[in-house]
Design an enzyme around this catalytic site. Sequence first.
Site, PDB file in Angstrom:
ATOM      1  CD1 TRP A   1      60.678  26.261 -53.365  1.00  0.00           C
ATOM      2  CD2 TRP A   1      61.418  25.763 -55.410  1.00  0.00           C
ATOM      3  NE1 TRP A   1      59.741  25.444 -53.971  1.00  0.00           N
ATOM      4  CE2 TRP A   1      60.178  25.124 -55.221  1.00  0.00           C
ATOM      5  CE3 TRP A   1      62.082  25.599 -56.622  1.00  0.00           C
ATOM      6  CZ2 TRP A   1      59.564  24.338 -56.193  1.00  0.00           C
ATOM      7  CZ3 TRP A   1      61.485  24.817 -57.597  1.00  0.00           C
ATOM      8  CH2 TRP A   1      60.250  24.196 -57.386  1.00  0.00           C
TER       9      TRP A   1
ATOM     10  CE  LYS B   1      59.916  20.309 -51.054  1.00  0.00           C
ATOM     11  NZ  LYS B   1      60.682  19.721 -52.166  1.00  0.00           N
TER      12      LYS B   1
ATOM     13  N   GLY C   1      57.256  18.456 -53.455  1.00  0.00           N
ATOM     14  CA  GLY C   1      57.591  17.532 -54.525  1.00  0.00           C
ATOM     15  C   GLY C   1      58.918  17.858 -55.171  1.00  0.00           C
TER      16      GLY C   1
ATOM     17  CE  LYS D   1      63.073  17.551 -50.326  1.00  0.00           C
ATOM     18  NZ  LYS D   1      64.054  18.298 -51.154  1.00  0.00           N
TER      19      LYS D   1
ATOM     20  CG  ASP E   1      61.755  15.938 -53.603  1.00  0.00           C
ATOM     21  OD1 ASP E   1      62.562  16.112 -54.525  1.00  0.00           O
ATOM     22  OD2 ASP E   1      61.287  16.864 -52.926  1.00  0.00           O
TER      23      ASP E   1
ATOM     24  CB  SER F   1      70.542  17.792 -53.830  1.00  0.00           C
ATOM     25  OG  SER F   1      70.225  17.600 -52.464  1.00  0.00           O
TER      26      SER F   1
ATOM     27  CG  ASN G   1      69.126  19.241 -47.731  1.00  0.00           C
ATOM     28  OD1 ASN G   1      69.267  19.622 -46.570  1.00  0.00           O
ATOM     29  ND2 ASN G   1      68.187  19.747 -48.511  1.00  0.00           N
TER      30      ASN G   1
ATOM     31  CD  GLU H   1      64.956  24.967 -44.736  1.00  0.00           C
ATOM     32  OE1 GLU H   1      65.036  24.639 -43.530  1.00  0.00           O
ATOM     33  OE2 GLU H   1      64.419  26.016 -45.115  1.00  0.00           O
TER      34      GLU H   1
END
Length: 320
Positions: free
Chosen positions: A11, A102, A132, A187, A239, A249, A251, A269
Amino acid sequence: MKISVLGCGRWGSCIAWYLDKIGHDVISCGLADAPELIQLQSTHKNDYLTYPESIEVTSDLEHAVNHAETIVISISSQYLRSYMTDIAKYPLEGKTIVLCMKGVEVNTGCRLSQVVADFVDESKTPIAVWVGPGHPQDYVKGIPNCMVIDSKNEDIKQKLVNEFSSELIRFYIGTDLIGSEIGAAAKNVIGIAAGMLDGIGYTSLKGALMARSTREISRLICALGGNELSAYGLCHLGDYEATLFSPWSHNRRYGEAYAQGEKFEKLAEGVMTSKALYLLSQKYNVDMPITTGIYNILFENKDFKTELGKLFERSVKQEF
């Protein structure tokens, strides 16, 4: 603007690439021994994108901090406090710190802006968050999305939205810093739950997961003093596509691998965030069955099928 992006992982490198693309003067800074930085220094590219020559890549934190009028931080959330110890060695007055990360600090239950506030005077060094949906793999293809910038400082968030907006990312002005941070962090926990459902072939349950998890996160936001409606905005529900369904993703992929008895080696995370949110739910007496189930699976070694099944054994109640 002169901007230094601290952190050059997936990121962080995307943020540096994006801010350079829309015309800012960008330094990308990472740890000298980090494989991500070494790769960017030697090839000016990584697995996701290629840096233009206009982006300076460095491990010199002092140089990066002194260069910037805006410092963007994108690292693993649990390392933020120790990293701020290093950053705070250099003059920060008059600069803006933007958190593109996040999470919630496990040891203290602090939101990440609160962690940074322990090191700076917010009247002289404003703090903002950038949250976001979106993945680097999509942005580099030119696929647009919407995001949020929030801050206690009204002028700063308006300035950042104006400076960072483009045809690729439409920014909204956040109105609830507590909700923006908690929703964005939470999220990732729900992403792990979604991955577990994928892992056992129960993907059709993700609709119910989305509806019920948003309700429990809204309760926590409210208990912490935020606006419960923030859970239904871009920081959280908005999101979900990127976190609960996307193949990119981390996660979701972590949860899917866990359910299939495999290991997922990249950063997810949501693992530590599940513990942080569970502890907050206990402290503020908030009913959070989905978060509690994920915490029990990951930290109490409970069987994931049993914990997910418990959600269906709860007493009958009204939906709202």
